[in-house]
Design a protein around this motif. Sequence first.
Motif, short mmCIF file in Angstrom:
data_model
loop_
_atom_site.label_atom_id
_atom_site.label_comp_id
_atom_site.label_asym_id
_atom_site.label_seq_id
_atom_site.Cartn_x
_atom_site.Cartn_y
_atom_site.Cartn_z
N ARG A 193 0.54 -1.37 -0.11
CA ARG A 193 0.10 -0.04 0.05
C ARG A 193 0.94 1.11 0.03
O ARG A 193 0.18 2.32 -0.23
N GLY A 194 2.23 1.24 0.38
CA GLY A 194 3.02 2.65 0.27
C GLY A 194 4.22 2.17 -0.09
O GLY A 194 4.58 0.81 -0.47
N ILE A 195 5.05 3.10 -0.31
CA ILE A 195 6.40 2.98 -0.75
C ILE A 195 7.49 3.39 0.20
O ILE A 195 7.69 4.59 0.48
N VAL A 196 8.04 2.34 0.98
CA VAL A 196 9.21 2.80 1.77
C VAL A 196 10.20 1.69 1.71
O VAL A 196 10.26 0.70 0.91
N ALA A 197 11.10 1.78 2.35
CA ALA A 197 12.40 0.88 2.46
C ALA A 197 12.11 -0.50 2.49
O ALA A 197 12.65 -1.57 2.06
#
Length: 341
Positions: A193-197
């Motif tokens: 759902r999100g763009i993180v490391a």
Amino acid sequence: MSGPVLQAAPTPAPEDGLSQERSRAAFLASPGWISAIVGAIVGSALCLFVLAPWQFNRNAERSAENARIISTATADPVPLAEVLPAGAQATDQLAFRPVTVTGTFLAGEQVAVGLRQNQASQPSLEILTPLRLSDGSVLLVDRGYLSANTYNGSIPLPPPPAGIVTITARIQPYQPDPLQRPAIQRNGYLEVRGIVATSVPGLSDVRGGFVQLTENSPGVLGAISVPQVESGPFLSYAWQWITFGTMALLALSFFIYREVVDPRDDPAENPDADMSPERSATAGPRTGPADAAPTDDSADRDDSANRDDSANPGGPPIAKPQRRSRSARTPRFDRSQLYDS
């Protein structure tokens, strides 16, 4: 034989005029007028000194952000290490900065970012593929949009180019999911759902930010363009608040001026000036012509009779100006005239 002696009207003393002006302004001390004055002043101050500056500040912030986006997005691409070295975090000031990156795509590690929309507001997926750089670090690469209706879990994601490639992309800070929803395992890929490391499991030494591929870059799908810059409605809102605040002061000044120069009749001095229909009905019907409301001609005749009885017998009459209030000028409707005697 000497002619008649004209006798001038007595001039009111200055103290009398001052007291008269004070009596005309006495209405300002009533609770209703005090509330109206305080409300108009507070509302005008709120519009002029709070709401209008707030909208001006928002317009200035939007203009500065638009200028930054335009200058950053139109800059020439530079190597990634010059603007985002290893260990650094991408910020909003670096958003949309074009860079060039060389590395190898990790085809087996790519994921899909769900709950996204393309420029046409259609449900889409963003394909996130890791890129292994020459120094061993990993950079997350957003290859662009795919239709969510087509890639609904039954079709594998398109693979990236094989081998060493040099891409051109725009830097973006991480976009975490505010609800921290877990990833969903589809038939052919993992949907996050999100763009993180940590969006791609099992990776280490991930750069602090990701990039979005530009048009004609190797591996691009549906390129994500730079958002359109708009000034927004803040400037027009600011002028609207200024207009509202000015109108409140002008309206208050107009009504005070009108009340001072043209006051209403005092019911104690003129009981018939503000007679309601109920009081007219109680007083009984008026059947004779003498009870009818005086016309302008009768008023002029009465005024002439008053001048004949002035304190100057034998001489020409001295006209005394008479001031009429608003209620005295306005003809009153007499319901008793509707009935026959």
